[in-house]
Enzyme design. Sequence first.
Site, mmCIF file in Angstrom:
data_model
loop_
_atom_site.group_PDB
_atom_site.id
_atom_site.type_symbol
_atom_site.label_atom_id
_atom_site.label_comp_id
_atom_site.label_asym_id
_atom_site.label_seq_id
_atom_site.Cartn_x
_atom_site.Cartn_y
_atom_site.Cartn_z
ATOM 1 N N TYR A 25 -9.438 -2.987 -8.310
ATOM 2 C CA TYR A 25 -10.407 -1.999 -7.827
ATOM 3 C C TYR A 25 -10.709 -2.293 -6.364
ATOM 4 O O TYR A 25 -11.851 -2.371 -5.935
ATOM 5 C CB TYR A 25 -11.675 -2.063 -8.694
ATOM 6 C CG TYR A 25 -12.561 -0.846 -8.597
ATOM 7 C CD1 TYR A 25 -12.183 0.357 -9.188
ATOM 8 C CD2 TYR A 25 -13.774 -0.903 -7.910
ATOM 9 C CE1 TYR A 25 -12.998 1.475 -9.107
ATOM 10 C CE2 TYR A 25 -14.602 0.219 -7.827
ATOM 11 C CZ TYR A 25 -14.206 1.398 -8.426
ATOM 12 O OH TYR A 25 -15.014 2.515 -8.345
ATOM 13 N N SER A 27 -8.857 -1.483 -2.302
ATOM 14 C CA SER A 27 -8.674 -0.322 -1.436
ATOM 15 C C SER A 27 -8.071 0.866 -2.205
ATOM 16 O O SER A 27 -8.658 1.941 -2.290
ATOM 17 C CB SER A 27 -7.779 -0.727 -0.259
ATOM 18 O OG SER A 27 -7.562 0.346 0.593
ATOM 19 N N GLN A 28 -6.910 0.676 -2.799
ATOM 20 C CA GLN A 28 -6.281 1.775 -3.542
ATOM 21 C C GLN A 28 -6.919 1.973 -4.913
ATOM 22 O O GLN A 28 -7.048 3.100 -5.387
ATOM 23 C CB GLN A 28 -4.776 1.515 -3.721
ATOM 24 C CG GLN A 28 -3.961 1.750 -2.470
ATOM 25 C CD GLN A 28 -3.959 3.199 -2.015
ATOM 26 O OE1 GLN A 28 -4.010 4.122 -2.827
ATOM 27 N NE2 GLN A 28 -3.919 3.409 -0.714
ATOM 28 N N SER A 52 -15.233 -7.118 -7.548
ATOM 29 C CA SER A 52 -14.681 -5.786 -7.851
ATOM 30 C C SER A 52 -15.164 -5.286 -9.210
ATOM 31 O O SER A 52 -15.424 -4.095 -9.396
ATOM 32 C CB SER A 52 -13.150 -5.827 -7.871
ATOM 33 O OG SER A 52 -12.631 -6.136 -6.626
ATOM 34 N N GLN A 85 0.845 -9.722 -8.085
ATOM 35 C CA GLN A 85 1.260 -8.825 -9.175
ATOM 36 C C GLN A 85 2.195 -9.491 -10.190
ATOM 37 O O GLN A 85 2.040 -9.313 -11.398
ATOM 38 C CB GLN A 85 1.930 -7.572 -8.602
ATOM 39 C CG GLN A 85 0.954 -6.591 -7.988
ATOM 40 C CD GLN A 85 1.607 -5.300 -7.554
ATOM 41 O OE1 GLN A 85 2.786 -5.054 -7.819
ATOM 42 N NE2 GLN A 85 0.847 -4.456 -6.866
ATOM 43 N N HIS A 107 3.343 0.598 -4.501
ATOM 44 C CA HIS A 107 4.274 0.040 -3.511
ATOM 45 C C HIS A 107 5.396 -0.611 -4.308
ATOM 46 O O HIS A 107 5.134 -1.268 -5.330
ATOM 47 C CB HIS A 107 3.535 -0.970 -2.631
ATOM 48 C CG HIS A 107 4.382 -1.596 -1.563
ATOM 49 N ND1 HIS A 107 5.371 -0.926 -0.876
ATOM 50 C CD2 HIS A 107 4.381 -2.869 -1.046
ATOM 51 C CE1 HIS A 107 5.926 -1.735 0.013
ATOM 52 N NE2 HIS A 107 5.350 -2.916 -0.078
ATOM 53 N N GLU A 194 4.424 -0.528 8.526
ATOM 54 C CA GLU A 194 3.222 -1.344 8.754
ATOM 55 C C GLU A 194 3.478 -2.473 9.753
ATOM 56 O O GLU A 194 2.586 -2.853 10.503
ATOM 57 C CB GLU A 194 2.626 -1.852 7.432
ATOM 58 C CG GLU A 194 3.502 -2.753 6.616
ATOM 59 C CD GLU A 194 3.119 -2.775 5.132
ATOM 60 O OE1 GLU A 194 2.475 -1.841 4.638
ATOM 61 O OE2 GLU A 194 3.494 -3.755 4.456
ATOM 62 N N GLU A 226 -10.932 2.454 26.522
ATOM 63 C CA GLU A 226 -9.664 3.044 26.954
ATOM 64 C C GLU A 226 -8.532 2.772 25.955
ATOM 65 O O GLU A 226 -7.745 3.663 25.645
ATOM 66 C CB GLU A 226 -9.285 2.462 28.331
ATOM 67 C CG GLU A 226 -8.225 3.249 29.064
ATOM 68 C CD GLU A 226 -8.627 4.687 29.328
ATOM 69 O OE1 GLU A 226 -9.760 4.933 29.762
ATOM 70 O OE2 GLU A 226 -7.785 5.585 29.078
ATOM 71 N N GLU A 230 -10.470 5.300 22.235
ATOM 72 C CA GLU A 230 -9.884 6.619 22.509
ATOM 73 C C GLU A 230 -8.579 6.842 21.748
ATOM 74 O O GLU A 230 -8.153 7.985 21.524
ATOM 75 C CB GLU A 230 -9.653 6.786 24.021
ATOM 76 C CG GLU A 230 -9.406 8.231 24.397
ATOM 77 C CD GLU A 230 -9.355 8.487 25.898
ATOM 78 O OE1 GLU A 230 -9.802 7.621 26.684
ATOM 79 O OE2 GLU A 230 -8.865 9.558 26.267
#
Length: 337
Positions: A25, A27-28, A52, A85, A107, A194, A226, A230
């Site tokens: 639980y 970011s994705q 999480s 994983q 992924h 990435e 800068e 931006e």
Amino acid sequence: MVKMYYDQDAQLDVLKGKTVAVIGYGSQGHAQAQNLRDSGVHVIIGLRPGRSWEQAEQDGFEVFEVDEAVRRADVVQLLLPDEVQAKVYQEQVAPHLKSGSALFFSHGFNIHFGQIQPASDVDVVLIAPKGPGHLVRRVYVEGFGVPALIAVHQNASGQAKELGLAYAKGIGATRAGVIETTFKEETETDLFGEQAVLCGGVSELVKAGFETLVEAGYQPEIAYFECLHELKLIVDLMYEGGLANMRYSVSDTAEYGDYSSGKRVVGEASRQAMKEVLKEIQDGTFARNWIDENRQGRPNFQRLREEERNHQLERVGAELRRMMAWLDGKKKEPVQS
Ligand SMILES: NC(=O)C1=CN([C@@H]2O[C@H](COP(=O)(O)OP(=O)(O)OC[C@H]3O[C@@H](n4cnc5c(N)ncnc54)[C@H](OP(=O)(O)O)[C@@H]3O)[C@@H](O)[C@H]2O)C=CC1
Ligand SMILES: CC[C@](O)(C(C)=O)C(=O)O
């Protein structure tokens, strides 16, 4: 010929009566779980006790230990960090995965590099959003979607692609477009993007620009506006209408500087470096290094993370952003430890 799928190509009904276990639980995980739930899908969360877990419960989900969530699920979406994983899969997922169920990834790293080898009686599907998780949620809530890639590694049920498209619709991806690919293509292009462009390339470009100005005696705050602040506004224009849209909005002076100086900054040497980065992704060198780094307790990763956090650009930026009230709540603290 590219194969694209949109809302009309996907049926949410394929997920009717099924339970989706989102494992992780972060970011994705939080984004996909919440989007699926808002799309009417029955979602449970699989986690270890910790931050999480508390967050997922606060967000109204039923949360279980990973093995129990897998036992209850028809679709298991593995949204743990790539580097953990394989261990979690072997110990807590594989022994409990129902025959005929589906194992999803966002992924392809662990399948493509052979770290996870699922049994042949499950579907193995990739739904890879092409955007950070917090944006997958934000954009969905706004009524739009982040595009995604779909790939089928195993089609045990004969319905793997339909199931994948239903899932992609549930997270909002078919609103923007879903491209069919393979685990290999997704893994290699994602790692390249990435490293060379989105995270590595842009971070180094921003720091190099900032340092060049500061070393030349200009005020760091101006260098920050800068070279970093931006950038977001410029990239928004590219996102909305490509490079031409950005060039339409900037001055002709800026456009001429773009054509005359851009290629000097990102020239042949950078393109050569990109090719080397890509080769090390393709031949497995990067994956081996990352797996080894994790086995050794991540000494280089931690040192580099610390160094980057202390960069002058980050300290100057933090001060300037304190005055930007509209950014309150936008910065996402990681929910994992
Ligand atoms: N970040 C992104 O935007 C994108 C990520 N992806 C892919 O999505 C997948 C998930 O990545 P991401 O969302 O960044 O991951 P995060 O690091 O943000 O979240 C990981 C989650 O897994 C939990 N977790 C970690 N270790 C364990 C464990 N041993 N047992 C149970 N739960 C655990 C964490 O919980 P805890 O609080 O307990 O640590 C956390 O909830 C990866 O495959 C990644 O490549 C794909 C596209 C974009
Ligand atoms: C650009 C980083 C990414 O590939 C992503 C958000 O798509 C990731 O893995 O986080």
